[in-house]
Enzyme design. Structure first.
Site, PDB file in Angstrom:
ATOM      1  N   CYS A   2       0.847  -1.295   0.228  1.00 16.85           N
ATOM      2  CA  CYS A   2       0.086   0.093  -0.064  1.00 16.85           C
ATOM      3  C   CYS A   2       0.916   1.263   0.014  1.00 16.85           C
ATOM      4  O   CYS A   2       2.030   1.214  -0.090  1.00 16.85           O
ATOM      5  CB  CYS A   2      -0.925   0.060   1.302  1.00 16.85           C
ATOM      6  SG  CYS A   2      -0.168   0.467   2.917  1.00 16.85           S
ATOM      7  N   CYS A  10       3.669   1.694   2.560  1.00 17.20           N
ATOM      8  CA  CYS A  10       4.902   1.084   2.156  1.00 17.20           C
ATOM      9  C   CYS A  10       5.626   1.610   1.345  1.00 17.20           C
ATOM     10  O   CYS A  10       6.895   1.730   1.435  1.00 17.20           O
ATOM     11  CB  CYS A  10       4.730  -0.500   1.393  1.00 17.20           C
ATOM     12  SG  CYS A  10       3.452  -1.275   2.235  1.00 17.20           S
ATOM     13  N   ASP A  30       4.920  23.029 -35.655  1.00 19.88           N
ATOM     14  CA  ASP A  30       5.830  23.658 -36.610  1.00 19.88           C
ATOM     15  C   ASP A  30       5.456  23.002 -38.156  1.00 19.88           C
ATOM     16  O   ASP A  30       4.618  22.007 -38.211  1.00 19.88           O
ATOM     17  CB  ASP A  30       7.109  22.788 -36.206  1.00 19.88           C
ATOM     18  CG  ASP A  30       8.151  22.934 -37.263  1.00 19.88           C
ATOM     19  OD1 ASP A  30       8.535  24.068 -37.785  1.00 19.88           O
ATOM     20  OD2 ASP A  30       9.134  22.016 -37.573  1.00 19.88           O
ATOM     21  N   ASP A  36       9.996  18.879 -35.130  1.00 18.13           N
ATOM     22  CA  ASP A  36      10.737  17.630 -35.756  1.00 18.13           C
ATOM     23  C   ASP A  36      11.863  17.636 -34.750  1.00 18.13           C
ATOM     24  O   ASP A  36      12.768  16.436 -34.857  1.00 18.13           O
ATOM     25  CB  ASP A  36      11.211  17.982 -37.068  1.00 18.13           C
ATOM     26  CG  ASP A  36      11.994  19.418 -37.177  1.00 18.13           C
ATOM     27  OD1 ASP A  36      12.502  19.718 -36.261  1.00 18.13           O
ATOM     28  OD2 ASP A  36      12.174  19.787 -38.204  1.00 18.13           O
ATOM     29  N   ASP A  66      13.990  22.728 -33.606  1.00 18.45           N
ATOM     30  CA  ASP A  66      13.114  23.280 -32.864  1.00 18.45           C
ATOM     31  C   ASP A  66      13.205  23.075 -31.235  1.00 18.45           C
ATOM     32  O   ASP A  66      12.322  23.324 -30.266  1.00 18.45           O
ATOM     33  CB  ASP A  66      11.647  22.595 -33.150  1.00 18.45           C
ATOM     34  CG  ASP A  66      11.164  23.033 -34.516  1.00 18.45           C
ATOM     35  OD1 ASP A  66      11.512  24.193 -35.175  1.00 18.45           O
ATOM     36  OD2 ASP A  66      10.862  22.123 -35.214  1.00 18.45           O
TER      37      ASP A  66
END
Ligand code: ADP
Ligand code: MG
Length: 715
Positions: free
Chosen positions: A3, A6, A408, A608, A612
């Site tokens: 859980c 833990c 782009d 790309d 960019d």
């Protein structure tokens, strides 16, 4: 780990190791991501996890397999314990219900039935609780152990004191353990299915292959044994086992795994082929180049696995709540006990104890720990199947709340393979071939797609290139070099102006071409325009549809390009985008993204990934459009490996579906506790119902997350 408590404990343990900067532990994948100072030994991390009461090992392929096996074993163990517990608990429940005509079991017989349930079937809760307490933590095991342990011990004492007619609560302890075991078992079955998507990707790689030895003899070997450089025979219909290159024969290969395109791609000698793709028609011999972890498929799988073990920011809330939840609940349970004992029941120990146990059981925060990671795991796995690779859960979370998408132009909206359409000359003095030769001789040194188009055009018209000197590339502007001792400049209008080169003669012609959506590249020699080259890139066929879908998902869609405004508008018109930012240099793109961020909110930038990069980095979500297998995964927050524009709205829809799923899960996880705790405290919830509700909450959370496996984009 069982859980959220833990998780917190392991994180705390790792955090204490000197040199550890950042820790994130994931319950669904059972992995830890640890950022450390260089040189920190892995052993010290493993030791820290052990000290917290758990185990760890470095993550590699075998470890993953071992974990899968261990999980299968846990599942079947839970199943066995559950069935035995059920068999013993059922008579206990029936014969203690005081149904008229049904005999009541003697306390001694009850003790005989319940003891194996508590000691053997539920033994794990006690040992784990002990471990937790020793590590000065309280988790759900502590709650369950305290709840069932107190019911059992109290009843045991009663039985010893009063014999067979003692008033006992053995059935409560047995029923709680049985129900929680059921919940755990269902949960473990469901949890194993959260990895289905990724497993189906891994299984695309065939287990064996036909290797050719030095004499050209064929032998079947397992893929793990294939070394780079070895030759492998591929027959029609077979899956390709490793990455490589065809050295004999030709065929068509179904690469839909990487490209989404179901029409097989023609392959000949020299073509690259990828592990997991399917050979369609011919037979061929390939030379292995990428094996093991180096294959594109393996890299994708690794990437997704990493992402799956990351933590979504939304989970921080759940983590904070869990950290204080258990201690608060323990106190609350004690208060409940005291209140019932002193004020309500006038010192009746058993009745007060029942309410105390009910509060402890209903309060377990186990579903809370599963809510986010299971949804993230299933969501990211499904994404990978759809060709969407997200770096981590937080990328997905940001994607879900995106307001603006910036695209782009080149390579994103267009297919990214521009072709020269026309070469125009300034006047009759100039020769078309001269313009092309000058331009291509310079461009051959550039990586830009436009440059490649110019070079291809020169090659196909058969002219030969000249040697150049002093090559310079101006990103977003153009390129220049000395050809035959003369300065040749190839690039944009703006750049020419910056270099004081007059644009005369063919300006009108240029405008006509740009209106048609063609990019105009000017060619100048010694400060004089000699001609221009018109280059066009095909717009992706799915662009209009994808953009329409995007417009329904976000507030604004922008086209951002370094190209001329007229060209950008023309392309925008063809695909339905009116918001255009043109003639921006690569570094200005980032500034444009920032200004949209401040006006509109979360911005998704799609590019790309090469020039960019700055814009992708400042955007809230940087998305790289891949080109199939060559994609450089890891450059962006999200990589769309199929290069299909529709993947973009797909990924927004998937991100939103995942976030919605997480919120539903958090609701499921919280609702049982919030309603249940007060009900249990005022005595309206029996411990048995409480344990059923708790088991149900974990199961409902995991089952809800599994629904994401069937997510389909609305195309
Ligand atoms: P995009 O935003 O479309 O990716 P870039 O920023 O790469 O475009 O380039 C912007 C413009 O600069 C191009 O449209 C082109 O006119 C010019 N340019 C850039 N590099 C070159 C090159 N190598 N040769 C010719 N023109 C170039
Ligand atoms: Mg570009």
């Amino acid at each position: 780990m069982t859980c959220a408590a833990c998780v917190a404990r392991v994180e705390k343990g790792l955090q204490r190791v000197p040199g550890v900067a950042n820790v994130s532990v994931n319950l669904a994948t059972e992995t830890a991501r640890v950022e450390t100072k260089p040189g920190l030994a892995l052993d010290s991390l493993v030791a820290a996890v052990k000290k917290s009461g758990y185990g760890a090992e470095p993550k590699d392929k075998e470890a993953i397999q071992r974990r899968e096996d261990a999980r299968a074993k846990t599942s079947s163990q839970l199943a066995m314990r559950f069935w035995v517990a059920l068999a013993l608990t059922t008579p206990l429940l029936i014969f203690t219900m005081h149904i008229p005509g049904v005999p009541h079991l003697s306390a001694w017989v009850q003790l005989a039935l319940v003891t194996p349930v508590v000691v053997w079937a539920g033994g794990g809760f006690f040992t784990n609780a002990w471990k937790a307490l020793r590590g000065r933590n309280a988790d759900m095991n502590v709650l369950v152990a305290m709840g069932t342990g107190s019911a059992y011990l109290y009843s045991l004492v009663q039985t010893i004191q009063h014999g067979e007619h003692a008033k006992v609560y053995f059935e409560v302890a047995a029923a709680i353990i049985t129900l929680i075991l059921l919940g755990r078992w269902m949960e473990s079955l469901a949890k194993r299915r959260t990895g289905d998507a990724l497993r189906s990707l891994i299984n695309l790689q065939p287990p064996s292959a036909n290797r050719l030895n030095e004499n050209g003899k064929e032998e079947e070997v397992s893929v793990e044994d294939i070394q780079p450089g070895e030759r492998i025979l591929i027959r029609p219909g077979e899956r390709i086992p490793v990455d490589g290159q065809i050295i004999e024969g030709e065929s068509a290969v179904d690469e839909s795994l990487l490209t989404g395109e179901s029409i097989p791609v023609d392959k000949e000698v020299g073509s690259k082929v990828y592990a997991g793709t399917i050979n369609a028609s011919g037979a061929f011999v390939m030379k292995a180049t990428g094996v093991g972890e180096q294959t594109t498929l393996a890299r994708i799988v690794n990437f997704v696995q990493q992402a799956q073990s990351s933590k979504a920011p939304i989970q921080q809330l759940a983590d904070k709540v869990t950290a204080i939840f258990v201690p608060v609940v323990l106190m609350f349970a004690v208060v409940t006990f005291v209140a019932w004992f002193v004020f309500v029941t006038q010192f009746s120990l058993p009745d007060s104890l029942v309410h105390f146990v009910a509060v402890l059981i209903i309060a377990c925060p186990c579903a809370l720990g599963l809510a986010t990671p299971t949804a993230v795991m299933v969501g990211l796995g499904r994404a990978a199947q759809l060709g969407i690779l997200a770096r981590d859960a937080s990328a997905l979370e940001r994607m879900a709340v995106s307001k603006v998408v910036v695209l782009d132009k080149t390579g994103t909206v267009t297919i990214g393979r521009p072709e020269v359409q026309a070469v125009e000359v300034l006047n009759d003095k100039e020769n078309q071939n001269d313009v092309l030769v000058n331009a291509a001789s310079v461009e051959v040194n550039s990586e830009h797609p436009l440059a490649k188009a110019v070079v291809r055009a020169a090659q196909s018209s058969g002219v030969s290139l000249k040697p150049v000197m002093q090559f310079v590339a101006a990103p977003g502007k153009g390129v220049s070099a000395k050809v035959d001792g003369k300065t040749v400049l190839v690039g944009t209008e703006t750049w020419l102006k910056q270099n004081q080169i007059p644009l005369d003669g063919i300006v009108r012609k240029a405008m006509d071409l740009q209106q048609k959506g063609q990019t105009v590249v000017w060619v100048t020699v010694e400060g004089q325009v000699t001609g221009l080259i018109a280059i066009a890139d095909t717009i992706k066929p799915e662009a209009s549809m994808a953009i329409e879908r995007l417009k329904r998902l976000v507030n604004q869609v922008w086209l951002l390009t370094g190209d001329h405004e007229t060209v950008a508008r023309s392309v925008g018109n063809q695909i339905g985008i009116n918001n255009v930012i043109a003639s921006v240099l690569p570094e200005q793109k980032a500034a444009q993204v920032q200004s949209l961020q401040s006006e509109q909110g979360h911005v998704v930038m799609v590019g790309d990934g090469v020039n960019d990069a700055p814009a992708l980095a400042v955007a809230d979500v940087g998305v790289a459009m891949g080109a199939g297998a060559d994609v450089a995964i890891e450059t962006a927050d999200i990589t769309l490996i199929r290069g299909d524009l529709n993947s973009l709205p797909d990924s927004i829809e998937l991100a939103r579906a995942t976030m919605k799923n997480i919120k539903q899960n958090l609701f499921f996880a919280f609702i049982y506790n919030t309603i249940g705790i007060p009900l249990a405290a005022i005595g309206l919830l029996s411990p048995i119902i409480a344990s059923a509700a708790m088991a149900l909450s974990s199961v409902s959370v995991v089952t809800n997350a599994l629904r994401l496996r069937r997510f389909n984009p609305r195309r």
